[in-house]
Design an enzyme around this catalytic site. Structure first.
Site, PDB file in Angstrom:
ATOM      1  N   HIS A  58      39.198  32.829  35.575  1.00 36.29           N
ATOM      2  CA  HIS A  58      39.945  33.655  34.626  1.00 36.29           C
ATOM      3  C   HIS A  58      39.051  34.135  33.476  1.00 36.29           C
ATOM      4  O   HIS A  58      39.550  34.495  32.414  1.00 36.29           O
ATOM      5  CB  HIS A  58      41.129  32.877  34.063  1.00 36.29           C
ATOM      6  CG  HIS A  58      42.064  32.369  35.107  1.00 36.29           C
ATOM      7  ND1 HIS A  58      42.694  33.209  36.003  1.00 36.29           N
ATOM      8  CD2 HIS A  58      42.466  31.109  35.425  1.00 36.29           C
ATOM      9  CE1 HIS A  58      43.451  32.487  36.816  1.00 36.29           C
ATOM     10  NE2 HIS A  58      43.318  31.217  36.491  1.00 36.29           N
ATOM     11  N   HIS A 220      47.408  33.750  39.957  1.00 38.79           N
ATOM     12  CA  HIS A 220      46.890  33.185  41.204  1.00 38.79           C
ATOM     13  C   HIS A 220      47.583  33.782  42.427  1.00 38.79           C
ATOM     14  O   HIS A 220      47.441  33.267  43.528  1.00 38.79           O
ATOM     15  CB  HIS A 220      47.077  31.665  41.201  1.00 38.79           C
ATOM     16  CG  HIS A 220      46.672  31.014  39.923  1.00 38.79           C
ATOM     17  ND1 HIS A 220      47.583  30.581  38.987  1.00 38.79           N
ATOM     18  CD2 HIS A 220      45.444  30.768  39.413  1.00 38.79           C
ATOM     19  CE1 HIS A 220      46.933  30.064  37.966  1.00 38.79           C
ATOM     20  NE2 HIS A 220      45.649  30.177  38.182  1.00 38.79           N
TER      21      HIS A 220
END
Length: 332
Positions: A58, A220
């Protein structure tokens, strides 16, 4: 079938190698032993410590927001995986936090479990802690059940407020209150246009047709509200903004900060066109834009799409937002 393509070394060493590259790019952080974790060299143990963390993949979240006026330390796990309790404990120990620790991280099962274990172990050592789980994703659960919401890019605003509060306020409870308040004033929603793939996998995490988008898909690949046909940027942003407008209960005269965040593979052109639509929407509703951030702030590998976050300001939160900070990914 198209397969993911990444320029890497060992797919199983991605989290370690990206962390080493990150540490080579900064001079204000110290690694925690051999872990993928780091803390501020200039941390003062007489202030409340802000500790963040989560899975790799991320970037620049979360390590990019460790520095003066922001978080004091970070613990990073494998790609899309939580850091272990041992890593979190060692990271806190490196700080020697005399005034306690506030954990700020995304609301995901693995992170919740491991940070909770670390918090219990800290309490055994008479180090008080408080946990703030970022749950800004308005699509992932109704507001009445916000404890189930996921954490996405709005974490930036919460970390900014927490770091500034830790510098300004001497009492632990005051820093906690400011951090919790920032979370309640933050809302985000995203749109995915294309999938991502964990480096060691030879398939994408999810499938989405070339002419489709999905509103509210998680970082995700968690499901959003469902797939729909690809429309215009203005139409898509209007759909996203309607949800944020309602969730934050915005009214004419309110003031907000805007974050248009790239999920990984969208172009600067798309982000700026989205930012144009966001600002037009807010202006049409009499809502003032105090500041805009546009770019890569919380990504999801090579996922195509973006998220929009709003930070609803009052005088206290504006003061915390305006406070100076210096980190790899954010400087004021």
């Amino acid at each position: 079938m198209r397969k993911p393509k990444k320029l890497l070394n060992n797919p199983d060493a991605v989290a370690r190698e990206q962390f080493e590259g990150f540490m080579a790019a900064v001079d204000h952080l110290e690694p925690v032993g051999s872990y993928t974790a780091a803390f501020r060299k200039d941390f003062c143990s007489d202030k409340v410590a802000i500790v963040t963390g989560g899975g790799a993949g991320h970037e620049p979240m979360y390590g990019g927001y460790v520095g003066a006026g922001l978080a004091d330390a970070v613990a990073i796990g494998d790609v899309f995986a939580a850091p272990s309790p041992d890593v979190i404990i060692e990271t806190c120990s490196a700080l020697n936090p005399n005034k306690g620790v506030i954990f700020v991280y995304g609301n995901y099962a693995g992170d919740n479990m491991n940070f909770d274990i670390a918090a219990e172990l800290l309490e055994d050592d008479d180090i008080k802690s408080h946990t703030v789980r970022i749950n800004d994703d308005v699509i992932s659960a109704p507001k009445s059940n916000s404890v189930e919401r996921r954490g996405i890019a709005g974490a930036l605003y919460v970390l900014k407020a927490a770091g500034a509060a830790a510098d300004m306020y001497h009492e632990f409870d005051d820093v906690v209150a400011a951090t919790e308040k920032a979370l309640k004033h933050t809302a985000s929603v995203g749109v995915a246009l294309g999938p991502c793939a964990i480096p060691r996998n030879d398939t994408f995490n999810f499938e989405i047709a070339d002419d489709e988008i999905e509103i509210g898909m998680g970082l995700h690949g968690e499901p959003g509200v469902g797939k729909s046909k690809l429309g215009t940027a203005d139409e898509t942003v209007s759909t996203l903004m309607d949800k944020l407008h309602k969730d934050l209960d915005l009214h004419a005269g309110d003031e907000v900060c805007v974050l248009v965040n790239n999920l990984g593979a969208s172009t600067q052109m798309e982000l700026l066109i989205a930012n144009r639509a966001v600002n037009n929407y807010l202006n049409d509703n009499g809502i003032a834009v105090y500041d805009c951030l546009v770019g890569n702030y919380c990504t999801s590998l090579e996922m195509s799409g973006y998220s929009i976050s709003l930070f609803k300001l009052d005088e206290q939160l504006k003061c915390l937002y305006d406070a100076s900070c210096h980190s790899f990914a954010l400087r004021k």
